[in-house]
Each structure stands twice: as structure tokens, then as C-alpha cells.
Design a protein around this motif. Structure first.
Motif, mmCIF file in Angstrom:
data_model
loop_
_atom_site.group_PDB
_atom_site.id
_atom_site.type_symbol
_atom_site.label_atom_id
_atom_site.label_comp_id
_atom_site.label_asym_id
_atom_site.label_seq_id
_atom_site.Cartn_x
_atom_site.Cartn_y
_atom_site.Cartn_z
ATOM 1 N N GLU A 352 5.496 13.839 64.211
ATOM 2 C CA GLU A 352 6.746 13.933 63.463
ATOM 3 C C GLU A 352 7.236 12.542 63.089
ATOM 4 O OE1 GLU A 352 9.622 16.119 65.704
ATOM 5 O OE2 GLU A 352 8.158 17.664 66.303
ATOM 6 N N ARG A 353 7.678 12.395 61.843
ATOM 7 C CA ARG A 353 8.302 11.149 61.388
ATOM 8 C C ARG A 353 9.785 11.388 61.165
ATOM 9 N NH1 ARG A 353 4.648 8.463 56.573
ATOM 10 N NH2 ARG A 353 2.574 8.547 57.570
ATOM 11 N N ASP A 354 10.610 10.500 61.661
ATOM 12 C CA ASP A 354 12.055 10.572 61.438
ATOM 13 C C ASP A 354 12.606 9.158 61.398
ATOM 14 O OD1 ASP A 354 14.702 11.275 61.229
ATOM 15 O OD2 ASP A 354 14.917 11.888 63.314
ATOM 16 N N HIS A 355 12.798 8.642 60.174
ATOM 17 C CA HIS A 355 13.246 7.270 59.981
ATOM 18 C C HIS A 355 12.288 6.309 60.701
ATOM 19 C CE1 HIS A 355 16.791 9.447 58.646
ATOM 20 N NE2 HIS A 355 17.253 8.333 58.112
ATOM 21 N N ASN A 356 12.763 5.651 61.778
ATOM 22 C CA ASN A 356 11.914 4.684 62.480
ATOM 23 C C ASN A 356 11.237 5.282 63.702
ATOM 24 O OD1 ASN A 356 14.401 4.963 63.809
ATOM 25 N ND2 ASN A 356 14.212 2.957 64.784
ATOM 26 N N ARG A 357 11.239 6.616 63.811
ATOM 27 C CA ARG A 357 10.722 7.269 65.007
ATOM 28 C C ARG A 357 9.462 8.075 64.698
ATOM 29 N NH1 ARG A 357 16.410 9.172 67.962
ATOM 30 N NH2 ARG A 357 17.398 7.097 67.799
ATOM 31 N N LEU A 358 8.467 7.899 65.552
ATOM 32 C CA LEU A 358 7.205 8.612 65.442
ATOM 33 C C LEU A 358 7.026 9.387 66.748
ATOM 34 C CD1 LEU A 358 4.764 8.899 63.514
ATOM 35 C CD2 LEU A 358 3.695 7.019 64.759
ATOM 36 N N THR A 359 7.015 10.722 66.651
ATOM 37 C CA THR A 359 7.053 11.562 67.850
ATOM 38 C C THR A 359 5.787 12.389 67.983
ATOM 39 O OG1 THR A 359 9.468 11.736 67.630
ATOM 40 C CG2 THR A 359 8.385 13.301 69.094
ATOM 41 N N ASP A 360 5.166 12.311 69.160
ATOM 42 C CA ASP A 360 4.031 13.146 69.536
ATOM 43 C C ASP A 360 4.536 14.100 70.617
ATOM 44 O OD1 ASP A 360 1.695 14.331 70.313
ATOM 45 O OD2 ASP A 360 0.579 12.466 70.609
ATOM 46 N N ARG A 361 5.068 15.255 70.200
ATOM 47 C CA ARG A 361 5.694 16.172 71.161
ATOM 48 C C ARG A 361 4.686 16.748 72.139
ATOM 49 N NH1 ARG A 361 10.901 16.964 70.427
ATOM 50 N NH2 ARG A 361 11.793 16.443 68.385
ATOM 51 N N ALA A 362 3.471 16.971 71.673
ATOM 52 C CA ALA A 362 2.458 17.519 72.574
ATOM 53 C C ALA A 362 2.190 16.580 73.742
ATOM 54 C CB ALA A 362 1.176 17.796 71.798
ATOM 55 N N ALA A 363 2.279 15.270 73.480
ATOM 56 C CA ALA A 363 2.040 14.279 74.545
ATOM 57 C C ALA A 363 3.314 13.840 75.225
ATOM 58 C CB ALA A 363 1.334 13.062 73.955
ATOM 59 N N ARG A 364 4.488 14.301 74.725
ATOM 60 C CA ARG A 364 5.803 13.913 75.258
ATOM 61 C C ARG A 364 6.023 12.403 75.118
ATOM 62 N NH1 ARG A 364 5.469 15.545 81.086
ATOM 63 N NH2 ARG A 364 7.650 14.862 81.170
ATOM 64 N N VAL A 365 5.584 11.857 73.987
ATOM 65 C CA VAL A 365 5.702 10.423 73.719
ATOM 66 C C VAL A 365 6.387 10.219 72.370
ATOM 67 C CG1 VAL A 365 4.416 8.310 73.173
ATOM 68 C CG2 VAL A 365 3.706 9.751 75.091
ATOM 69 N N GLN A 366 7.275 9.244 72.328
ATOM 70 C CA GLN A 366 7.919 8.864 71.067
ATOM 71 C C GLN A 366 7.913 7.336 70.967
ATOM 72 O OE1 GLN A 366 12.428 8.981 70.149
ATOM 73 N NE2 GLN A 366 11.654 10.867 69.207
ATOM 74 N N LEU A 367 7.596 6.823 69.774
ATOM 75 C CA LEU A 367 7.644 5.390 69.510
ATOM 76 C C LEU A 367 8.739 5.138 68.482
ATOM 77 C CD1 LEU A 367 3.846 4.474 69.188
ATOM 78 C CD2 LEU A 367 5.277 4.509 71.247
ATOM 79 N N ARG A 368 9.508 4.070 68.682
ATOM 80 C CA ARG A 368 10.584 3.715 67.755
ATOM 81 C C ARG A 368 10.379 2.282 67.289
ATOM 82 N NH1 ARG A 368 15.968 6.406 70.711
ATOM 83 N NH2 ARG A 368 14.975 8.441 71.157
ATOM 84 N N PHE A 369 10.376 2.102 65.976
ATOM 85 C CA PHE A 369 10.157 0.779 65.388
ATOM 86 C C PHE A 369 11.485 0.030 65.355
ATOM 87 C CE2 PHE A 369 9.286 -2.069 61.674
ATOM 88 C CZ PHE A 369 8.217 -2.746 62.250
ATOM 89 N N GLY A 370 11.529 -1.149 65.991
ATOM 90 C CA GLY A 370 12.783 -1.866 66.161
ATOM 91 C C GLY A 370 12.970 -3.015 65.200
ATOM 92 N N PRO A 371 14.182 -3.604 65.192
ATOM 93 C CA PRO A 371 14.471 -4.761 64.338
ATOM 94 C C PRO A 371 13.680 -6.001 64.737
ATOM 95 C CG PRO A 371 16.286 -4.359 65.860
ATOM 96 C CD PRO A 371 15.355 -3.193 65.987
ATOM 97 N N ASP A 372 13.059 -5.982 65.920
ATOM 98 C CA ASP A 372 12.191 -7.079 66.354
ATOM 99 C C ASP A 372 10.743 -6.858 65.916
ATOM 100 O OD1 ASP A 372 11.815 -4.872 67.950
ATOM 101 O OD2 ASP A 372 11.693 -5.980 69.835
ATOM 102 N N TYR A 373 10.521 -5.806 65.108
ATOM 103 C CA TYR A 373 9.186 -5.464 64.604
ATOM 104 C C TYR A 373 8.223 -5.135 65.741
ATOM 105 C CZ TYR A 373 11.244 -7.133 60.340
ATOM 106 O OH TYR A 373 12.096 -7.300 59.287
#
Length: 409
Positions: A352-373
């Protein structure tokens, strides 16, 4: 319907980014501009009335000059903005005492006069090309302004022809004295005061150390001596209670010591209220004030605890990605998807993509892209996303950190 002013600033960056990306015909240049910014190629930039300028290193040691210009608002338009803010006591109070709320990024709050320029009003030029137009260097400059606007939106006022200080001075002389007082809160702010012009902290310290009577005593300030205060009786309203004032004194002393020390770890530039609250509460002395601070910020204690954890893990960028959704180049998200795909335990499940968030619900993991790149990892716990250690510029490294955290539970 009358909207209530909430003091956040990320909306300025979102609105500016939207204008920048709408103005760009070539989206590939936007992606290259983000890459330049991420690589730290943009060495210097300056904001003046009507224009922003940056020096960008070029092959061979030369410097390219990138410029972004916008129309300057007229005195009549600024008067309309002043009148609109004065008519809203909640907005006037925030501008005078706390900062530039992003409510003002909406023309409906500024008398119909937009502070954020329209996409068609942005103009670009760079010495890398013979004719005006967007290039990767001006795109990097535009994204730099958006990044700075998250914590210092006053640069956008400067671009449009007026400083934040000028706006506050104008409001002080035009805000009616009969404006209704704000409701008291557990962490109510003291009224704003007008400071007389004087030397900066660096200048004052330089004069002090140069004084013959003080020569050789500087080192005594850096030995970690405790801060002392003369607080005893409870201060009058609306000041904070003694315990909170003592916490602020102790914090100010520690930060001053760090500033005077050779290894200065205090980040440069302004910090928003939420980040500074998370920093203060991350200390042992500040922990007892969490409930009152959460109420003041309009958050639940659980939300504020997550932000404190994020600050402890990755500083101000961690707080930012915990609190906000921000626009992110689809190309950056696509690259991250490709990087983590070989690591996913369920590679056929959707991402799933939501703005700066990339979510892998099956793995229960989410990555968020920050202002520090950097990519900041989060893991799901009973429907709640919690920040975990391991933020990294490489999304694969952040994904692995989240998976490690889940295995340790």
C-alpha cells in the motif's frame, strides 16, 4: 462553518510542494531534483523578496546559479491579509505567540489573498541552460524550500514580500484590545513580549570571553555544574507552575552548555512545538508531564509516547514522520518497493502507498520516508503502528530492521 486554528506547519510544505509539482511539465526533472537534494548537492540557498537563489556545484569545480521567482504581494493585498487575521482572534493569537499556523496557507483565512503562489506564478532560471525554465537544479531548490517550510514557514512570507516579524508588529498595532481571551489549558503560554534589539548569543559570549576579567574562566562552564534557580513561591497566572518552570530552566542550562561545548549536538534551525515537546519529555525529568503535554497538543498519551520513542530513535525527522503524512515522489516509492520485494515473506501480497508511507500489511511492516531522506521503520502491534530502531537511507535496511524487531517480540 468556522474552522478552529490548529498550530501545525507541515501544511505550508504540502501546499508549496503541490504548486511546485503542478508547475513542472517534466516530472523526470522533479525526480532528479529530489536526488540532488538527497545527495546534499545543494550547497547554499538564500531567500529574498520575490526570489530564492541557490549555488549548485558543477563538474570541474564551477558553481551553477539556480533562481526561483514569485510575484510580490502589494501593500493592499497585505492589508487584506492583516485584516483577515485580526478578524480571527484565534489566528491572531497563534501568529503573535507561537508561529505561522498552516491555516494561513488557505486563502479563505487570508482574505482571499493566497500566500502560496499559484503554479503559474512560479518562474525558474539557471545558468545550466540558456533559456528560463525548470531544470533539476531549480527543482532541487523548490524542494529545499518545501523542506525548510515545514519548520520555518516564514521564508514563504519573505518570498511574497513581508517578514514574519513585520506581520507580528502590524498585528500588535491593529488587533483589538477587546479580543476574547483564549481558554486556559494545562500548559497555557505566557503573553508574548517584545524584545529590544541586541547582540546575538554568539556575539554576547564572544564579548564575555574577551573580557580581561573573564579570561580563562570559560572552561568552568563546561564541567557540568548543575543549574540553579531562585524559584520558591508559585508564580502568578498565567505562568506555568514551579515544577514545569524548573524543568525548562534545567533544559535551557543543558542546551546552553552543549552550545558552549566543542562538540555541539544541538540541531541548527528552528524546531516545531511538537518536536521540542517530544525532546523535552524524552528526558527523565520531563516524563511526569506527558499527560498534560498530550492534552495541550490535542493528542492522546499513546500518540505522544510514540513520538517520544521516535525522537529517541531518530530525532526530529522521526517525530515528523510519526505525526504527518507528506507528499512523496512516486518514483521514490517505486524504487523502495523494488528494493524490499526480495525481502518480503509474502511477495505476492499487495503493498500500500499512502503519501510517504509504504505498508506491507502481510508482514506487519511499514516504512515512512522522512525529511532526512531516510526510511523510518514501523511495526504493527494490535492495529497500532509503532516506530522501531533502524532508520536508513536504504529502504531494504529499514525493512530488515522492522523484521528483526518483530522476531524479537
Amino acid at each position: 462553518m468556522t474552522m478552529s486554528a490548529q498550530h501545525t506547519t507541515v501544511g505550508w510544505a504540502i501546499a508549496w510542494t503541490r504548486a511546485l509539482e503542478t508547475a513542472a511539465v517534466d516530472k523526470h526533472l522533479l525526480r532528479r531534483g529530489r536526488s540532488l537534494l538527497q545527495d546534499g548537492t545543494l550547497s547554499q540557498f538564500h531567500v529574498n523578496t520575490g526570489c530564492a537563489l541557490a549555488k549548485v556545484p558543477a563538474p570541474g569545480g564551477a558553481l551553477l546559479h539556480a533562481t526561483l521567482t514569485v510575484p510580490v504581494l502589494s501593500p493592499v493585498q497585505w492589508s487584506q491579509i492583516d485584516d483577515a487575521i485580526v478578524a480571527r482572534p484565534d489566528l491572531a493569537r497563534i501568529v503573535l505567540t507561537r508561529g505561522l499556523t498552516d491555516v494561513l496557507a488557505e486563502p479563505s483565512a487570508t482574505g482571499g489573498v493566497p500566500i502560496i503562489p499559484a503554479p503559474g506564478e512560479l518562474a525558474f532560471s539557471c545558468t545550466c541552460r540558456p533559456s528560463p525554465g525548470l531544470c533539476e537544479h531549480t527543482a532541487a531548490l523548490g524542494y529545499t524550500l518545501a523542506d525548510r517550510a515545514k519548520t520555518a514557514p516564514g521564508i514563504l512570507l519573505t518570498l511574497r514580500g513581508r517578514s514574519h516579524k513585520h506581520l507580528k508588529n502590524r498585528l500588535r498595532t491593529t488587533t483589538p484590545a477587546t479580543a476574547p481571551a483564549p481558554e486556559a489549558t494545562p500548559l497555557q503560554e505566557a503573553p508574548a513580549v517584545t524584545c529590544l534589539a541586541g547582540p546575538t548569543a554568539d556575539e554576547a559570549f564572544a564579548r564575555w570571553t574577551a573580557s580581561p576579567a573573564r579570561a580563562g574562566t570559560t572552561g568552568n562552564l563546561l564541567k557540568g555544574a548543575p543549574a540553579h534557580d531562585a524559584l520558591s513561591d508559585a508564580p502568578p497566572c498565567p505562568a506555568l507552575d514551579v515544577s514545569r518552570l524548573r524543568l525548562l530552566i534545567e533544559d535551557a542550562a543543558q542546551r546552553a552548555t552543549a552550545q558552549l561545548g566543542a562538540a555541539n549536538t544541538i540541531p541548527a534551525g528552528p524546531v516545531d512545538e511538537l518536536t521540542d515537546t517530544a525532546r523535552l519529555l524524552a528526558t527523565t525529568a520531563g516524563a511526569e508531564h506527558l499527560e498534560a503535554a498530550a492534552h495541550h497538543l490535542g493528542l492522546s498519551p499513546r500518540q505522544l509516547r510514540h513520538m517520544i520513542t521516535a525522537y529517541q530513535l531518530s530525532g526530529a525527522p522521526g517525530v515528523h514522520v510519526t505525526a504527518h503524512h507528506t507528499p512523496t515522489d512516486p518514483g521514490i516509492l517505486a524504487d523502495a518497493e523494488a528494493a524490499i520485494q526480495p525481502l518480503r515473506p509474502a511477495p505476492l501480497a499487495g503493498l500500500e502507498r499512502d503519501h510517504n508511507r509504504l505498508t506491507d500489511r502481510a508482514a506487519r511492516v511499514q516504512l515512512r520516508f522522512g525529511p532526512d531522506y531516510h526510511w523510518h521503520p514501523y511495526t504493527e502491534h494490535f492495529g497500532d503502528w509503532r516506530p522501531v530502531a533502524g532508520h536508513a537511507a536504504n529502504p531494504a535496511h529499514a525493512y530488515k530492521a522492522a523484521r528483526r524487531d518483530l522476531r524479537r517480540r
